[in-house]
Design a protein around this motif. Structure first.
Motif, PDB file in Angstrom:
ATOM      1  N   SER A  30       1.921   4.239  -3.282  1.00 15.20           N
ATOM      2  CA  SER A  30       1.897   5.696  -3.169  1.00 15.20           C
ATOM      3  C   SER A  30       3.305   6.283  -3.355  1.00 15.20           C
ATOM      4  O   SER A  30       3.505   7.235  -4.094  1.00 15.20           O
ATOM      5  CB  SER A  30       1.319   6.064  -1.805  1.00 15.20           C
ATOM      6  OG  SER A  30       1.358   7.435  -1.587  1.00 15.20           O
ATOM      7  N   ASN A  31       4.294   5.661  -2.691  1.00 14.89           N
ATOM      8  CA  ASN A  31       5.663   6.181  -2.756  1.00 14.89           C
ATOM      9  C   ASN A  31       6.246   6.136  -4.160  1.00 14.89           C
ATOM     10  O   ASN A  31       7.059   6.978  -4.531  1.00 14.89           O
ATOM     11  CB  ASN A  31       6.576   5.380  -1.821  1.00 14.89           C
ATOM     12  CG  ASN A  31       6.392   5.765  -0.360  1.00 14.89           C
ATOM     13  OD1 ASN A  31       6.051   6.904  -0.059  1.00 14.89           O
ATOM     14  ND2 ASN A  31       6.608   4.817   0.532  1.00 14.89           N
TER      15      ASN A  31
ATOM     16  N   ALA B 285       4.554   6.299  -6.979  1.00 17.69           N
ATOM     17  CA  ALA B 285       3.708   6.934  -7.991  1.00 17.69           C
ATOM     18  C   ALA B 285       4.413   8.136  -8.615  1.00 17.69           C
ATOM     19  O   ALA B 285       4.096   8.540  -9.726  1.00 17.69           O
ATOM     20  CB  ALA B 285       2.377   7.361  -7.370  1.00 17.69           C
ATOM     21  N   ARG B 286       5.389   8.713  -7.894  1.00 14.17           N
ATOM     22  CA  ARG B 286       6.047   9.925  -8.393  1.00 14.17           C
ATOM     23  C   ARG B 286       6.952   9.643  -9.586  1.00 14.17           C
ATOM     24  O   ARG B 286       7.353  10.577 -10.271  1.00 14.17           O
ATOM     25  CB  ARG B 286       6.839  10.580  -7.263  1.00 14.17           C
ATOM     26  CG  ARG B 286       8.057   9.811  -6.838  1.00 14.17           C
ATOM     27  CD  ARG B 286       8.701  10.419  -5.599  1.00 14.17           C
ATOM     28  NE  ARG B 286       7.828  10.277  -4.434  1.00 14.17           N
ATOM     29  CZ  ARG B 286       8.056  10.851  -3.264  1.00 14.17           C
ATOM     30  NH1 ARG B 286       9.099  11.635  -3.112  1.00 14.17           N
ATOM     31  NH2 ARG B 286       7.247  10.659  -2.246  1.00 14.17           N
TER      32      ARG B 286
ATOM     33  N   LEU C 184      -5.908  -0.372  -1.117  1.00 13.62           N
ATOM     34  CA  LEU C 184      -6.290   0.977  -0.672  1.00 13.62           C
ATOM     35  C   LEU C 184      -7.554   1.478  -1.358  1.00 13.62           C
ATOM     36  O   LEU C 184      -8.106   2.509  -0.982  1.00 13.62           O
ATOM     37  CB  LEU C 184      -5.162   1.970  -0.961  1.00 13.62           C
ATOM     38  CG  LEU C 184      -3.915   1.876  -0.089  1.00 13.62           C
ATOM     39  CD1 LEU C 184      -2.864   2.871  -0.571  1.00 13.62           C
ATOM     40  CD2 LEU C 184      -4.249   2.155   1.373  1.00 13.62           C
ATOM     41  N   SER C 185      -8.010   0.758  -2.381  1.00 17.45           N
ATOM     42  CA  SER C 185      -9.124   1.291  -3.166  1.00 17.45           C
ATOM     43  C   SER C 185     -10.419   1.213  -2.371  1.00 17.45           C
ATOM     44  O   SER C 185     -10.570   0.391  -1.461  1.00 17.45           O
ATOM     45  CB  SER C 185      -9.247   0.527  -4.481  1.00 17.45           C
ATOM     46  OG  SER C 185      -9.473  -0.836  -4.220  1.00 17.45           O
ATOM     47  N   SER C 186     -11.335   2.098  -2.725  1.00 14.62           N
ATOM     48  CA  SER C 186     -12.573   2.184  -1.948  1.00 14.62           C
ATOM     49  C   SER C 186     -13.328   0.865  -2.094  1.00 14.62           C
ATOM     50  O   SER C 186     -13.398   0.289  -3.175  1.00 14.62           O
ATOM     51  CB  SER C 186     -13.415   3.365  -2.412  1.00 14.62           C
ATOM     52  OG  SER C 186     -13.996   3.086  -3.648  1.00 14.62           O
TER      53      SER C 186
ATOM     54  N   TYR D 139     -10.457  -1.017   1.296  1.00 14.85           N
ATOM     55  CA  TYR D 139      -9.615  -0.403   2.320  1.00 14.85           C
ATOM     56  C   TYR D 139      -9.874  -1.012   3.703  1.00 14.85           C
ATOM     57  O   TYR D 139      -8.948  -1.407   4.404  1.00 14.85           O
ATOM     58  CB  TYR D 139      -9.895   1.098   2.326  1.00 14.85           C
ATOM     59  CG  TYR D 139      -9.083   1.891   3.321  1.00 14.85           C
ATOM     60  CD1 TYR D 139      -7.772   2.240   3.053  1.00 14.85           C
ATOM     61  CD2 TYR D 139      -9.656   2.303   4.529  1.00 14.85           C
ATOM     62  CE1 TYR D 139      -7.022   2.978   3.950  1.00 14.85           C
ATOM     63  CE2 TYR D 139      -8.921   3.046   5.437  1.00 14.85           C
ATOM     64  CZ  TYR D 139      -7.609   3.386   5.145  1.00 14.85           C
ATOM     65  OH  TYR D 139      -6.878   4.116   6.053  1.00 14.85           O
TER      66      TYR D 139
ATOM     67  N   ALA E 216       0.841  -1.195   0.000  1.00 11.48           N
ATOM     68  CA  ALA E 216       0.000   0.000   0.000  1.00 11.48           C
ATOM     69  C   ALA E 216       0.881   1.253   0.000  1.00 11.48           C
ATOM     70  O   ALA E 216       0.702   2.164  -0.824  1.00 11.48           O
ATOM     71  CB  ALA E 216      -0.920   0.000   1.217  1.00 11.48           C
ATOM     72  N   GLU E 217       1.843   1.286   0.898  1.00 12.52           N
ATOM     73  CA  GLU E 217       2.718   2.455   0.971  1.00 12.52           C
ATOM     74  C   GLU E 217       3.553   2.584  -0.299  1.00 12.52           C
ATOM     75  O   GLU E 217       3.769   3.685  -0.812  1.00 12.52           O
ATOM     76  CB  GLU E 217       3.604   2.371   2.218  1.00 12.52           C
ATOM     77  CG  GLU E 217       2.793   2.502   3.506  1.00 12.52           C
ATOM     78  CD  GLU E 217       3.652   2.444   4.768  1.00 12.52           C
ATOM     79  OE1 GLU E 217       4.866   2.750   4.687  1.00 12.52           O
ATOM     80  OE2 GLU E 217       3.115   2.093   5.824  1.00 12.52           O
TER      81      GLU E 217
ATOM     82  N   TYR F 267      -6.552  -3.064   4.221  1.00 15.94           N
ATOM     83  CA  TYR F 267      -5.609  -2.154   4.873  1.00 15.94           C
ATOM     84  C   TYR F 267      -5.882  -2.047   6.380  1.00 15.94           C
ATOM     85  O   TYR F 267      -4.993  -2.211   7.212  1.00 15.94           O
ATOM     86  CB  TYR F 267      -5.662  -0.772   4.213  1.00 15.94           C
ATOM     87  CG  TYR F 267      -4.593   0.157   4.715  1.00 15.94           C
ATOM     88  CD1 TYR F 267      -3.295   0.082   4.229  1.00 15.94           C
ATOM     89  CD2 TYR F 267      -4.881   1.085   5.719  1.00 15.94           C
ATOM     90  CE1 TYR F 267      -2.302   0.911   4.713  1.00 15.94           C
ATOM     91  CE2 TYR F 267      -3.888   1.921   6.208  1.00 15.94           C
ATOM     92  CZ  TYR F 267      -2.605   1.832   5.695  1.00 15.94           C
ATOM     93  OH  TYR F 267      -1.626   2.646   6.187  1.00 15.94           O
ATOM     94  N   ARG F 268      -7.140  -1.791   6.738  1.00 17.21           N
ATOM     95  CA  ARG F 268      -7.489  -1.659   8.162  1.00 17.21           C
ATOM     96  C   ARG F 268      -7.245  -2.955   8.919  1.00 17.21           C
ATOM     97  O   ARG F 268      -6.780  -2.944  10.061  1.00 17.21           O
ATOM     98  CB  ARG F 268      -8.962  -1.240   8.313  1.00 17.21           C
ATOM     99  CG  ARG F 268      -9.221   0.197   7.984  1.00 17.21           C
ATOM    100  CD  ARG F 268      -8.895   1.085   9.165  1.00 17.21           C
ATOM    101  NE  ARG F 268      -8.962   2.478   8.761  1.00 17.21           N
ATOM    102  CZ  ARG F 268      -8.466   3.483   9.461  1.00 17.21           C
ATOM    103  NH1 ARG F 268      -7.865   3.257  10.614  1.00 17.21           N
ATOM    104  NH2 ARG F 268      -8.559   4.715   9.020  1.00 17.21           N
TER     105      ARG F 268
END
Lengths: 477, 489
Positions: free
Chosen positions: B318-319, B321-322, B365-367, B370, B314-315, B374-375
């Motif tokens: 996001s990390n 994606a840049r 992480l997607s709706s 999550y 998950a992290e 993730y939780r």
């Protein structure tokens, strides 16, 4: 059918801290492209955000002023999406534990007072700016705005008219201004507003399908966009159609909005807690310290001016229309100027001079001691009001010395009875017809004679004295 | 003539300080060995020979009494640590040729301590992998047997130390990336407490788990290096502001009465017999040194691998994606739209494993998912943390295997990612709980390949880990066994 418009607002306020939300770069507006960025705000590999605590203080200050419950342990979250103006490909924002929730703002419109509910407010970072060059067919990115602190304030769907929306924004702008946390310049983008709007049959308590409008750059644009969108939705519904949930962009030149993206295309931002930043703790003691150091808000000043100085509501409103103006007025009063006199001068000459010069109240060149000295000379009968206004204009731009100016130009009022008597005698002699008219009971002729005397005294005669002497001499004849 | 490459970092540092050898001399020797031998191991991605020699001469000229124990000692940096003006690629095509404009905090600290960097070390792409085979620039080979992997993701770091191509190396550990390759290559490595070493300038894989740490010939070298690395950094908001105790001077404190716990869950019946035996023998050695061995329970372990791969992915999604081709690094050419630029750059720029984890991460992480993934993984993380707290109620240090078995052959693991992930069972719980843990050689398997033992301590108890490992290494020679494969084999 009768329709009711239901509106909620999302307002982005740029906070006026000197440095950005997560790095030490300057937040100043208008720097050369990419001159105010560093590895952190440009999202370079390995760079990490460090929270600027001043932003938290500003945000909490606003939250408390809007009556929100402040979240004691806040967190930042990542909002993930791809766009070239977002160098990390995520925006650091707050979703789950924002600065505050459940506030309210009182607004006044022609229809009376109303309470607008604040759903929540949260901190987030701004993105950069894309500049399209149609000639070269290139797009360039300026990262100066990346990481500039924003506060997003989300209301409940409590508005029914554009007038209420504008009243709320005026009130919000005033509050932010008095707190000193933002300069709220819509033209520089430091106050931005998205309008969520739906319509429903009057009397219904079910919300209709809403649209979101963006790119609203002035209060005027907001009011027009609301009118346009409400009409558009009513027409769609009256023709038996359905409103599509979508984001629309307001085009100020065409006075119309058009769809940007519909709900099917809305992104999944995949929010999750930002692992690079620890929780933000705001203790009760810290909140109290912020409250203690908080400047008076416009609302509080209006109450004070009415109670303590006995000023009418209109004066209170005018004087507090700008923080710098209120401060100027308060300084006058502190220097011994009677409140009503001070108020009249500020609302009349000061505001007039500012608007004639196109200046903002912060840029006021004249200082309170100068105006206080001028008002005192009028009070003491040393200057008549008309001369004082001329002196005001003369000293305004340079904050000149009133006493010196009056002395240098010989403007002090003629209060020497001998001089006035001699002048009156001359005027009466030169104008037998008006004298006769006065004696025959024609009031108008008296005014003419006063004017003649004042002219001979170069406008510096004490009007009271001139009238007394004239009356006396005419009575004798 | 002394063979300087056989000394430990501290021994070499002492020889330099005493003037028995010069810094340019040992640096030159190391560079020559890299040129000669690293064609086979491929532990380095970039060798900064010229800078290293310049620096060696400068340090030699400034050599004075009272310099630190690592002054002038050559070493290598994992290629996910930012080095100003020197390529930092994370072994990815996407960052090929990328030179950061700044140094990582750990790089600055090492420079201040007189470190001489020889270059940047190979790794799994963006630290995602357990074998250093996902490197875009080709796999690292294990100096003990060049047909085997060096482990990952800090495989280049472990192989370089094992092959004598640098006296120590700096790696990073997100789920075992220091400890596992250290075990496969027969060297010592420590993953410090989360927050004790700055992550500023470490290219992020999974921010809540990543930690920088040293790999060295023995525990004493690791203590010396960690003493340089650790400490609060205002540029990393997750670094912990506290006083960090000395490590090197505490190494020789006796183990009397120290309770060493063997968690029952770490020695299941199906565990490879050789691994279990080696680790239990290590316990025996420590017992003879005065420690008490206790059987303990470590509940929650069964959730660790699943929770780790959900949270880390998950992290990572996001990390990473840049890396979109817009700002720096590699960009797909000839694209017609922004979307095409993104898609083609990322599709062609990332390797299979990185893409697999980013997709997994975006999914959890997607709706709609999550809460379920993730939780739930966050809850599992809390359970594991609680499990460790419970275990540390019964003992001071935990002793476990590092891996179920010794290094696999090249190509063996990649075909079955789930099996490869399962191999991280012993290392990932430590990252989830943010604890310090050390990996040390504790024996050889039937094929003569090194096996490792892992020591785990409560937060900020690195000192205890290093003391225990040092005591073990006083009475054993596993850390001194020379590699037999490679060029000498």
């Amino acid at each position: 059918m009768m329709w009711e418009t239901v509106i909620g607002l999302e307002t982005h306020v740029e906070l006026s801290t000197r440095s950005k939300l997560f790095c030490g770069c300057s937040t100043a507006f208008g720097g050369a492209p990419n001159s105010q960025c560093c590895p952190v705000c440009m999202g370079m590999p390995g760079a990490l955000p460090v929270l600027n605590r001043a932003v938290v203080d500003y945000a909490v200050q606003v939250g408390m002023a809007l009556g929100c419950a402040i979240t004691p342990v806040q967190r930042f979250d990542r909002k993930n999406y791809f766009y070239p103006d977002l160098p990390k490909a995520y925006q650091i924002s707050q979703l789950y534990l924002p600065v505050g929730r459940d506030g309210q703002v009182e607004i006044d419109t022609a229809a009376g007072r109303k309470t607008i509910g604040i759903h929540e407010l949260h901190m987030e970072e701004d993105a950069g700016k894309l500049m399209h060059d149609p000639w070269l067919e290139q797009t360039r990115v300026d990262y100066n705005r990346c990481g500039v602190p924003l506060l997003e304030i989300v209301t409940r769907p409590d508005f029914r008219t554009a007038e209420e929306v504008v009243a709320y924004l005026e009130k919000l702008k005033e509050t932010l201004h008095y707190l000193g946390v933002s300069d709220c310049k819509m033209e520089e983008g430091s106050l931005r507003c998205d309008v969520n709007l739906s319509v429903r049959p009057a009397g219904s308590d079910v919300l209709g399908t809403r649209t979101e409008m963006k790119n609203l750059n002035s209060f005027k644009a907001i009011a027009r966009a609301i009118g346009y969108e409400a009409r558009r939705q009513m027409e769609v519904l009256e023709e038996g159609g359905q409103v599509v949930q979508e984001t629309r962009r307001w085009d100020e030149n065409k006075d119309a909005s058009y769809a940007m993206r519909s709900k099917e295309n809305t992104q999944d931002y995949r929010y999750f807690p930002e692992p690079d930043l620890p929780p933000v703790v705001v203790s009760e003691e810290h909140k109290q310290r912020l409250l203690d150091s908080r400047p008076e808000l416009g609302e509080e000043k209006r109450r004070l001016y009415a109670q303590q100085y006995g000023l009418p509501a209109y004066d209170c409103q005018m004087l507090t229309s700008h923080r710098a103006l209120a401060a100027f007025f308060e300084a006058l009063v502190a220097l011994g100027t009677p409140a009503k006199q001070g108020a009249n001068w500020v609302m009349g000459q000061v505001l007039g001079a500012l608007s004639a010069r196109g200046l903002a109240p912060e840029a006021l060149p004249i200082t309170p001691p100068t105006l206080a000295a001028l008002i005192r000379m009028v009070e003491e009968g040393r200057l008549n009001r008309n001369t004082a206004v001329k002196v005001f204009e003369a000293v305004f731009d340079q904050d000149g010395d009133v006493e010196a100016y009056v002395a240098a130009h010989g403007l002090e009022q003629v209060r020497d009875t001998g001089v006035v008597e001699r002048t009156v005698a001359q005027v009466l002699e030169e104008h037998p017809q008006p004298v006769a008219d006065v004696r025959a009971g024609k009031e108008k002729a008296f005014g003419f004679l006063v004017g003649q005397v004042m002219r001979r005294l170069a406008g510096q005669g004490d009007p009271q004295l001139v009238r007394e002497v004239l009356q006396e001499k005419l009575g004798e004849g | 003539m002394t063979q300087w490459e056989h000394l430990t970092a501290l021994e070499l540092g002492r020889a330099i300080a005493r003037g028995e050898v010069t810094i340019p001399e040992v640096t030159q020797g190391a560079l020559e060995r890299i040129a000669r031998e690293d064609q086979v191991y491929h532990s380095y991605l970039t060798v900064t020979g010229e800078q290293a020699m310049d620096r060696a001469h400068r340090l030699q000229a400034q050599l004075a009494k009272g310099v630190g124990p690592l002054y002038g000692v050559p070493m290598g940096l994992k290629d996910n640590l930012c080095t100003r003006g020197v390529p930092t690629t994370c072994a990815s095509k996407l960052l090929e040729g990328f030179c950061p404009p700044y140094n990582a905090t750990v790089v600055e600290r090492l420079e201040a301590a007189g470190g001489v960097s020889l270059g940047k070390l190979n790794m799994d792409e963006f630290a995602m992998g357990s074998t250093s085979e996902t490197s875009h620039f080709g796999p690292v080979r294990n100096p003990w047997d060049t047909q085997r992997v060096a482990g990952g993701s800090s495989g280049g770091a472990a192989a370089a130390v094992a092959a004598g191509l640098g006296w120590y190396a700096i790696g990073s550990d997100t789920g075992g990336s220091i400890r596992q390759p250290a075990a496969y290559c027969g060297v010592t490595g420590i993953k410090p407490t989360y927050g004790s070493v700055s992550r500023y300038g470490l290219v992020a894989y999974a921010s809540s788990l990543d930690q920088v740490g040293p790999l060295g010939r023995d525990a004493a070298d690791c203590a010396a290096v960690l003493e340089v690395l650790q400490g609060w950094d205002r540029r990393d908001a997750t670094s912990v502001e506290r006083t960090y105790g000395p490590l090197l001077s505490q190494l020789n404190q006796p183990l009397n009465g120290l309770r060493i716990g063997l968690p029952a869950q770490c020695f299941p019946p199906e565990l490879d017999g050789q691994t279990a035996r080696c680790v239990r023998q290590a316990a025996q050695v420590l017992k003879e040194r005065g420690a008490r061995i206790v059987e303990v329970s470590l509940p929650g372990l069964e959730y660790a691998v699943a929770a780790y791969y959900i949270l880390a992915s998950a992290e990572a999604s996001s990390n990473l994606a840049r890396y979109d081709g817009v700002k720096y690094g590699w960009r797909a050419e000839g694209t017609q739209s922004l979307e095409e630029l993104y898609c083609r750059t990322r599709t062609q720029g990332f390797g299979l494993e990185a893409k697999r984890r980013m997709l997994l991460g975006a999914f959890v992480l997607s709706s709609g998912h999550y809460e379920d993934y993730y939780r739930t993984a966050l809850r599992a993380r809390a359970v594991i943390d609680q499990g460790f707290r419970q275990a540390f109620g019964q003992c001071d240090v935990l002793l476990t295997p590092v891996t179920p078995a010794a290094a696999p052959r090249l190509g063996e693991s990649l075909s079955n990612p789930l099996e490869m992930y399962q191999g991280d069972l012993y290392t990932v719980p430590v990252n989830l709980a943010g604890l310090p843990a050390l990996s040390m050689p504790c024996g050889l398997d039937g094929e003569g390949l090194p096996l490792g033992a892992q020591l785990i301590a409560p937060r900020f108890e690195e000192g205890v880990l290093l003391r225990v490992a040092h005591a073990f290494q006083q009475d054993t020679a596993y850390h001194k066994v020379q590699r037999r494969g490679g060029l000498e084999g």
